[in-house]
Design a protein around this motif. Sequence first.
Motif, PDB file in Angstrom:
ATOM      1  N   PHE A 165      73.395 -69.641 -11.128  1.00  0.00           N
ATOM      2  CA  PHE A 165      72.623 -69.418 -12.336  1.00  0.00           C
ATOM      3  C   PHE A 165      71.127 -69.472 -12.034  1.00  0.00           C
ATOM      4  O   PHE A 165      70.364 -68.630 -12.474  1.00  0.00           O
ATOM      5  CB  PHE A 165      72.995 -70.445 -13.409  1.00  0.00           C
ATOM      6  CG  PHE A 165      72.178 -70.312 -14.655  1.00  0.00           C
ATOM      7  CD1 PHE A 165      72.439 -69.291 -15.561  1.00  0.00           C
ATOM      8  CD2 PHE A 165      71.155 -71.194 -14.937  1.00  0.00           C
ATOM      9  CE1 PHE A 165      71.692 -69.143 -16.716  1.00  0.00           C
ATOM     10  CE2 PHE A 165      70.394 -71.064 -16.083  1.00  0.00           C
ATOM     11  CZ  PHE A 165      70.665 -70.034 -16.969  1.00  0.00           C
ATOM     12  N   GLU A 166      70.715 -70.475 -11.251  1.00  0.00           N
ATOM     13  CA  GLU A 166      69.308 -70.612 -10.888  1.00  0.00           C
ATOM     14  C   GLU A 166      68.831 -69.410 -10.066  1.00  0.00           C
ATOM     15  O   GLU A 166      67.717 -68.926 -10.265  1.00  0.00           O
ATOM     16  CB  GLU A 166      69.083 -71.910 -10.118  1.00  0.00           C
ATOM     17  CG  GLU A 166      69.213 -73.141 -10.985  1.00  0.00           C
ATOM     18  CD  GLU A 166      69.203 -74.425 -10.186  1.00  0.00           C
ATOM     19  OE1 GLU A 166      69.057 -74.384  -8.941  1.00  0.00           O
ATOM     20  OE2 GLU A 166      69.344 -75.484 -10.809  1.00  0.00           O
ATOM     21  N   ALA A 167      69.679 -68.937  -9.168  1.00  0.00           N
ATOM     22  CA  ALA A 167      69.318 -67.787  -8.340  1.00  0.00           C
ATOM     23  C   ALA A 167      69.166 -66.536  -9.208  1.00  0.00           C
ATOM     24  O   ALA A 167      68.221 -65.757  -9.030  1.00  0.00           O
ATOM     25  CB  ALA A 167      70.356 -67.550  -7.255  1.00  0.00           C
ATOM     26  N   SER A 168      70.076 -66.349 -10.156  1.00  0.00           N
ATOM     27  CA  SER A 168      69.982 -65.162 -11.013  1.00  0.00           C
ATOM     28  C   SER A 168      68.798 -65.276 -11.972  1.00  0.00           C
ATOM     29  O   SER A 168      68.159 -64.302 -12.294  1.00  0.00           O
ATOM     30  CB  SER A 168      71.274 -64.938 -11.785  1.00  0.00           C
ATOM     31  OG  SER A 168      71.494 -65.967 -12.728  1.00  0.00           O
ATOM     32  N   ASP A 169      68.507 -66.503 -12.400  1.00  0.00           N
ATOM     33  CA  ASP A 169      67.360 -66.724 -13.273  1.00  0.00           C
ATOM     34  C   ASP A 169      66.050 -66.464 -12.536  1.00  0.00           C
ATOM     35  O   ASP A 169      65.119 -65.904 -13.099  1.00  0.00           O
ATOM     36  CB  ASP A 169      67.399 -68.165 -13.804  1.00  0.00           C
ATOM     37  CG  ASP A 169      66.496 -68.380 -15.006  1.00  0.00           C
ATOM     38  OD1 ASP A 169      66.377 -67.445 -15.815  1.00  0.00           O
ATOM     39  OD2 ASP A 169      65.915 -69.469 -15.117  1.00  0.00           O
ATOM     40  N   ALA A 170      66.005 -66.815 -11.257  1.00  0.00           N
ATOM     41  CA  ALA A 170      64.803 -66.566 -10.447  1.00  0.00           C
ATOM     42  C   ALA A 170      64.603 -65.078 -10.219  1.00  0.00           C
ATOM     43  O   ALA A 170      63.466 -64.599 -10.142  1.00  0.00           O
ATOM     44  CB  ALA A 170      64.919 -67.296  -9.113  1.00  0.00           C
ATOM     45  N   ASP A 171      65.701 -64.322 -10.116  1.00  0.00           N
ATOM     46  CA  ASP A 171      65.610 -62.877  -9.929  1.00  0.00           C
ATOM     47  C   ASP A 171      65.013 -62.179 -11.145  1.00  0.00           C
ATOM     48  O   ASP A 171      64.348 -61.156 -11.032  1.00  0.00           O
ATOM     49  CB  ASP A 171      66.977 -62.269  -9.623  1.00  0.00           C
ATOM     50  CG  ASP A 171      67.482 -62.653  -8.241  1.00  0.00           C
ATOM     51  OD1 ASP A 171      66.668 -63.089  -7.403  1.00  0.00           O
ATOM     52  OD2 ASP A 171      68.702 -62.541  -8.016  1.00  0.00           O
ATOM     53  N   ILE A 172      65.246 -62.739 -12.320  1.00  0.00           N
ATOM     54  CA  ILE A 172      64.770 -62.142 -13.570  1.00  0.00           C
ATOM     55  C   ILE A 172      63.267 -62.390 -13.736  1.00  0.00           C
ATOM     56  O   ILE A 172      62.537 -61.532 -14.214  1.00  0.00           O
ATOM     57  CB  ILE A 172      65.545 -62.717 -14.781  1.00  0.00           C
ATOM     58  CG1 ILE A 172      67.004 -62.277 -14.688  1.00  0.00           C
ATOM     59  CG2 ILE A 172      64.924 -62.273 -16.081  1.00  0.00           C
ATOM     60  CD1 ILE A 172      67.904 -62.946 -15.709  1.00  0.00           C
ATOM     61  N   ALA A 173      62.814 -63.570 -13.315  1.00  0.00           N
ATOM     62  CA  ALA A 173      61.407 -63.967 -13.501  1.00  0.00           C
ATOM     63  C   ALA A 173      60.471 -63.227 -12.605  1.00  0.00           C
ATOM     64  O   ALA A 173      60.468 -62.397 -11.938  1.00  0.00           O
ATOM     65  CB  ALA A 173      61.231 -65.441 -13.247  1.00  0.00           C
TER      66      ALA A 173
END
Length: 64
Positions: free
Chosen positions: A56-64
Motif C-alpha cells: 500500500f505504501e509503495a503504491s501510495d508513493a507511486d501516486i504522489a
Amino acid sequence: MDDDNSDYLDEPDDCDCEDYDADILEGRARCFRCGRSWRMTTQQLSAETRWQASMFEASDADIA
C-alpha cells in the motif's frame, strides 16, 4: 481437463499451498492451486499485514 494447469487440479494432496489469497480481516487463507482453506497463524497474519502495508505504501508513493 486438457489445459496446461490440469496437473494442479488432479493431485490436490501434493499441493504445497504456497500461493494463496489471504483475508486478514477473517484470518483465513485459500490456496489458488488446490482450493484448500485454513485459519492463518498469528505469525502468518502479522507477516501478511506487514506485506500488505508495504504494498500500500509503495503504491501510495507511486501516486504522489
